[in-house]
Motif scaffolding. Structure first.
Motif, mmCIF file in Angstrom:
data_model
loop_
_atom_site.group_PDB
_atom_site.id
_atom_site.type_symbol
_atom_site.label_atom_id
_atom_site.label_comp_id
_atom_site.label_asym_id
_atom_site.label_seq_id
_atom_site.Cartn_x
_atom_site.Cartn_y
_atom_site.Cartn_z
ATOM 1 N N TYR A 367 0.826 -1.196 0.000
ATOM 2 C CA TYR A 367 0.000 0.000 0.000
ATOM 3 C C TYR A 367 0.864 1.252 0.000
ATOM 4 O O TYR A 367 0.720 2.130 -0.845
ATOM 5 N N HIS A 371 1.391 3.884 -2.986
ATOM 6 C CA HIS A 371 0.914 5.219 -2.663
ATOM 7 C C HIS A 371 2.038 6.239 -2.786
ATOM 8 O O HIS A 371 1.901 7.259 -3.441
ATOM 9 N N GLN A 374 3.479 7.184 -6.177
ATOM 10 C CA GLN A 374 2.684 8.005 -7.091
ATOM 11 C C GLN A 374 3.210 9.427 -7.188
ATOM 12 O O GLN A 374 3.173 10.016 -8.261
ATOM 13 N N GLU A 375 3.658 9.949 -6.051
ATOM 14 C CA GLU A 375 4.034 11.362 -6.027
ATOM 15 C C GLU A 375 5.186 11.664 -6.998
ATOM 16 O O GLU A 375 5.036 12.509 -7.882
ATOM 17 N N ARG A 378 3.984 11.366 -10.470
ATOM 18 C CA ARG A 378 3.136 12.485 -10.897
ATOM 19 C C ARG A 378 3.988 13.673 -11.335
ATOM 20 O O ARG A 378 3.723 14.330 -12.325
ATOM 21 N N GLU A 381 5.446 13.033 -14.707
ATOM 22 C CA GLU A 381 4.437 13.212 -15.757
ATOM 23 C C GLU A 381 4.129 14.683 -15.992
ATOM 24 O O GLU A 381 4.052 15.144 -17.127
ATOM 25 N N THR A 382 3.950 15.408 -14.864
ATOM 26 C CA THR A 382 3.633 16.830 -14.983
ATOM 27 C C THR A 382 4.711 17.562 -15.787
ATOM 28 O O THR A 382 4.416 18.313 -16.710
ATOM 29 N N SER A 385 4.761 16.752 -19.377
ATOM 30 C CA SER A 385 3.709 17.482 -20.099
ATOM 31 C C SER A 385 4.114 18.948 -20.288
ATOM 32 O O SER A 385 3.825 19.549 -21.316
ATOM 33 N N ARG A 425 -5.988 -2.692 -1.797
ATOM 34 C CA ARG A 425 -7.151 -2.225 -1.049
ATOM 35 C C ARG A 425 -8.232 -3.303 -0.957
ATOM 36 O O ARG A 425 -8.898 -3.439 0.057
ATOM 37 N N THR B 49 -1.881 13.552 -3.637
ATOM 38 C CA THR B 49 -1.645 12.521 -4.646
ATOM 39 C C THR B 49 -2.565 11.324 -4.391
ATOM 40 O O THR B 49 -2.962 10.604 -5.283
ATOM 41 N N SER B 50 -2.829 11.117 -3.115
ATOM 42 C CA SER B 50 -3.591 9.929 -2.728
ATOM 43 C C SER B 50 -5.046 10.047 -3.166
ATOM 44 O O SER B 50 -5.633 11.120 -3.136
ATOM 45 N N SER B 51 -5.578 8.933 -3.592
ATOM 46 C CA SER B 51 -7.010 8.928 -3.879
ATOM 47 C C SER B 51 -7.671 7.810 -3.081
ATOM 48 O O SER B 51 -8.693 7.274 -3.448
ATOM 49 N N SER B 52 -7.028 7.458 -1.972
ATOM 50 C CA SER B 52 -7.555 6.321 -1.211
ATOM 51 C C SER B 52 -8.837 6.693 -0.483
ATOM 52 O O SER B 52 -9.000 7.821 -0.011
ATOM 53 N N GLU B 53 -9.732 5.747 -0.433
ATOM 54 C CA GLU B 53 -11.035 5.938 0.193
ATOM 55 C C GLU B 53 -10.903 6.475 1.611
ATOM 56 O O GLU B 53 -11.653 7.342 2.024
ATOM 57 N N GLU B 54 -9.915 5.923 2.331
ATOM 58 C CA GLU B 54 -9.787 6.321 3.740
ATOM 59 C C GLU B 54 -9.499 7.811 3.870
ATOM 60 O O GLU B 54 -10.098 8.491 4.692
ATOM 61 N N HIS B 55 -8.534 8.256 3.044
ATOM 62 C CA HIS B 55 -8.182 9.676 3.136
ATOM 63 C C HIS B 55 -9.370 10.551 2.787
ATOM 64 O O HIS B 55 -9.649 11.546 3.460
ATOM 65 N N LYS B 70 -4.280 15.267 -7.060
ATOM 66 C CA LYS B 70 -3.290 15.988 -7.875
ATOM 67 C C LYS B 70 -3.267 15.395 -9.285
ATOM 68 O O LYS B 70 -3.021 14.202 -9.448
ATOM 69 N N SER B 72 -1.806 14.623 -13.044
ATOM 70 C CA SER B 72 -0.437 14.409 -13.493
ATOM 71 C C SER B 72 -0.170 15.165 -14.800
ATOM 72 O O SER B 72 0.888 15.056 -15.380
ATOM 73 N N ASP B 73 -1.159 15.916 -15.208
ATOM 74 C CA ASP B 73 -0.990 16.666 -16.448
ATOM 75 C C ASP B 73 -1.119 18.155 -16.143
ATOM 76 O O ASP B 73 -2.008 18.566 -15.399
ATOM 77 N N PHE B 74 -0.213 18.938 -16.695
ATOM 78 C CA PHE B 74 -0.176 20.356 -16.329
ATOM 79 C C PHE B 74 -1.461 21.077 -16.725
ATOM 80 O O PHE B 74 -1.987 21.886 -15.971
ATOM 81 N N ASN B 75 -1.945 20.760 -17.897
ATOM 82 C CA ASN B 75 -3.160 21.429 -18.366
ATOM 83 C C ASN B 75 -4.339 21.114 -17.461
ATOM 84 O O ASN B 75 -5.153 21.983 -17.166
ATOM 85 N N LEU B 77 -4.110 20.371 -14.381
ATOM 86 C CA LEU B 77 -3.838 21.096 -13.136
ATOM 87 C C LEU B 77 -4.387 22.520 -13.223
ATOM 88 O O LEU B 77 -5.051 23.001 -12.301
#
Lengths: 595, 105
Positions: A367, A371, A374-375, A378, A381-382, A385, A425, B49-55, B70, B72-75, B77
């Motif tokens: 997990y 998790h 990802q940062e 990201r 990727e940003t 782009s 999960r 960044t997290s998309s977890s249900e808990e958060h 967050k 991942s693509d600037f546009n 954003l």
């Protein structure tokens, strides 16, 4: 039938015994009476003869007196008077004897009295004769006197004869009586003896049969005993008995061995037993054992003992109070050595704990890793782009191509990480089950995949789905993944058609389920017209990271169906896939119907 | 937090809050802000960044106004930021529920 029952009962022997004793007493009584009457009859014979002799005696004396009187009348000799007096004394003696002999019989007694009177009359006759002699002779008088004397003698003789006859008659009656008895008694005794003999033979057969039975039972018991001894050794347990009346303990052979001794080396007592109990457990064992005597049942409890050789063992004991046939209450208990089990279960527990910890760690790692990964991704990727949008003109064509490749790879990695996160999960099944309408979840999934459905011009048909206890977001994930899967593996240029069907089934009637119980299941089938797959991969496709196609043909991580399987398993269900290459694929989900 | 607690601090209308921060994490900050009535007017946008249900669940329950994953693509954003800034907070907060809590793109 009843007779057989009586014959078999232990009462039978007792009854025979009592009857036999009673009959023997009866026979003894009869014999005694018989002997008694025998001696009685002898006595009576004797009595009759003695009476007759005494009477004869008396008569003879009287006759002597008469003769002496006549002598006196002729000779007038004074000495004869003395002789007569002696005779009188003899008569008196005989009289007394006869009186004694006849005092029991009233008739004879009367006769005796009459006889006495006759004798007295005779004496008067004699006295008269004396008076005649002394007053001078008168021949007439003398002849009268002689005649009357003779008559008196005659009367006496008749009377004596009468008495003797009476006595003989009595004797005859008694003899007849006695002979009657004599004839019947031996027959009765004989019959009774025969009866006893019969009873005794019956008892003998019965006892013999009982003895045989006992012998057979003994043999069976011996084998049972031996087998229980063996069982104790193999099963590593021992038994003990406590007689609650006498407070005596008995230990089985193996009970001694459990404590590290040879059988019966010491007398079984509570003290000897407690001596071996681990000091920390003594109070507990004492408490429990005093409780068990009152409660009559000893719930299983565990304690530790120190054997003769000092080794520590774990014992488990339980017991129960039973009543034997003699009405004594006996506490029967078993002790088993569960050291090996305890050691094994401790090891198992330890291993389980380690495994659980490992699992937790792994999940947490999975997990956190996905998790936290990802940062940075990201950011990559940003900025890619940003590079492509703003700086692409300053980069060579090759560089631009590299950038595109980097972008694709980064995207792919993101999908991978997302899927992994999703998978971890679903594995951490902490979510709560709630009443869930599957129709609504399906709509949500369709909304989620709206873009893709529109792009592929797909049609999704579905029957009415059930409402059941489920984890809503997992169920939705399942639907999304399955529909997504069908859309992804659709045939080129043919709009995908997905049919979702629902039916309730009973487990044992469903061949695919391979279950033999009567549990009810919801069967939900997802059928598509896509490219399908070879049936031999039907199980493999649910494995994590397993893919049937190269990533250039179809994108994907090989996690989607693994998640599906996980979700279905979280719901205690089953999932199967059926593939028809070139025709389509079916995904069948079985979810238990709660009762 | 230090800045916000200053007497003369100009309070923002919208506060973007990352969850994964050094020293004090976003959730703790959220609790502190919500515990102080002085900051009642500030709309909190969770930006993580997290998309977890808990958060999502936890921040929703703790009183955040919106949850932004967050991009991942600037546009994207740029679009997200402009969307958030232009949201009618009054309206959004009054009709807040778990479904529109997570900003969808």
């Amino acid at each position: 039938m009843d007779f057989i029952k009586i014959y078999r009962s232990p009462l039978f022997l007792k009854v025979i015994f009592v009857i036999s004793i009673a009959i023997i007493f009866f026979i003894a009584g009869i014999s005694l009476k018989h002997i008694h009457s025998l001696s009685n009859s002898a006595k009576w014979v004797n009595h009759t003869y003695r009476t007759a002799i005494e009477l004869e005696h008396l008569y003879a004396d009287i006759k002597d007196i008469e003769v002496a009187k006549r002598d006196y009348l002729l000779t007038k000799d004074q000495t004869i008077k003395f002789a007569i007096n002696i005779y009188k004394k003899d008569v008196q003696k005989s009289f007394e004897k006869v009186k004694k002999l006849t005092e029991e019989n009233p008739e004879q007694r009367k006769n005796t009295e009459i006889l006495e009177k006759l004798v007295k009359a005779k004496y008067q006759n004699v006295d008269r004769a004396f008076a005649i002699v002394e007053s001078g002779m008168h021949t007439d008088n003398v002849s009268d006197e002689l005649l009357s004397g003779k008559k008196a003698i005659y009367d006496i003789k008749v009377h004596v004869n009468k008495m003797v006859q009476l006595e003989e008659k009595l004797l005859d009656i008694r003899k007849a009586n006695y002979e009657d008895n004599q004839n019947i008694t031996p027959i009765i005794i004989y019959l009774l003896l025969l009866f006893i003999l019969g009873l005794l033979s019956l008892a003998y057969f019965k006892m013999n049969a009982d003895l045989n039975n006992i012998k057979q039972n003994n043999d069976v018991l011996l084998v049972a005993n031996e087998s229980s001894n063996l069982a104790e050794i193999v099963g590593n347990y021992g038994t003990w008995f406590l007689n609650l009346e006498t407070h005596e303990y008995t230990f089985s052979d193996n009970e001694y061995r459990l404590f590290g001794y040879q059988p019966n080396v010491f007398k079984a007592t509570l003290e000897d037993f407690l001596k071996h109990v681990h000091p920390d457990d003594i109070n507990y064992v004492k408490e429990t054992s005093s409780k068990m005597i009152h409660q009559e049942i000893l719930a299983p409890f565990m304690y530790r003992v120190i054997r003769k050789d000092g080794t520590l063992r774990h014992f488990k004991a339980m017991g129960r109070v039973v009543e034997n046939k003699s009405g004594e209450r006996i506490l029967i208990g078993t002790t088993s050595d569960i050291t090996d089990e305890i050691t094994a279960s401790q090891e198992l527990e330890e291993r389980n704990r380690i495994l659980e910890a490992n699992n937790k760690e792994l999940q947490a790692f999975n997990y956190v890793a996905s998790h936290d990964l990802q940062e940075p991704l990201r950011k990559i990727e940003t900025f890619i782009s940003r590079l492509i949008d703003k700086e692409s003109e300053d980069i060579s064509e090759a560089g631009q191509q590299y950038l595109t490749r980097i972008k694709v790879s980064a995207g792919r990695m993101r999908i991978l990480i997302d899927d992994l996160l999703q998978f971890s999960r679903t594995t951490r099944a902490e979510s709560v089950f709630e009443k869930t309408d599957l129709n609504m979840l399906l709509e949500n999934s369709k909304t989620e995949l709206n873009q893709l459905i529109e792009d592929t011009k797909a049609t999704i048909e579905h029957e009415k789905l059930p409402v059941l206890n489920a984890i809503p977001f997992q169920m939705q994930q399942l639907f999304t993944n399955l529909i997504h899967n069908s859309l992804k593996y659709s045939k080129e240029n043919i709009p995908p058609i997905i049919q979702i069907r629902h039916i309730e089934i009973i487990a044992e009637k469903e061949v695919t389920l391979n279950l033999s119980n009567k549990d009810k299941y919801h069967k939900i089938t997802f059928e598509d017209n896509g490219i399908g797959f070879d049936q031999e991969y039907a199980e493999k496709i649910f494995a994590l990271f397993s893919r049937l196609h190269g990533k250039t043909e179809y994108d994907g991580t090989g996690i989607g169906l693994a998640i599906c399987k996980k979700i279905v398993e979280n719901h205690k269900g089953h999932i199967f896939a059926e593939g028809y290459p070139g025709k389509g694929a079916n995904f069948i989900i079985y979810l238990p119907k709660e009762t | 937090m230090e800045y916000l607690n200053q007497e003369d601090a100009i309070l923002p209308e919208v506060l973007f809050l990352d969850l994964n921060m050094p020293r004090k994490n976003g959730l703790e900050v959220l609790h502190e802000i919500k515990a102080n009535p002085k900051f009642d007017a500030i709309a909190i946008a969770i930006y993580s960044t997290s998309s977890s249900e808990e958060h999502i669940e936890e921040t929703f329950v703790s009183g955040a106004n919106i949850y932004i994953k967050k991009p991942s693509d600037f546009n994207t954003l740029k679009k997200v930021l402009s969307d958030v800034v232009t949201i009618n907070w009054q309206y959004h907060t009054s009709g807040l529920n778990k479904d529109n809590f997570l900003l969808r793109m």
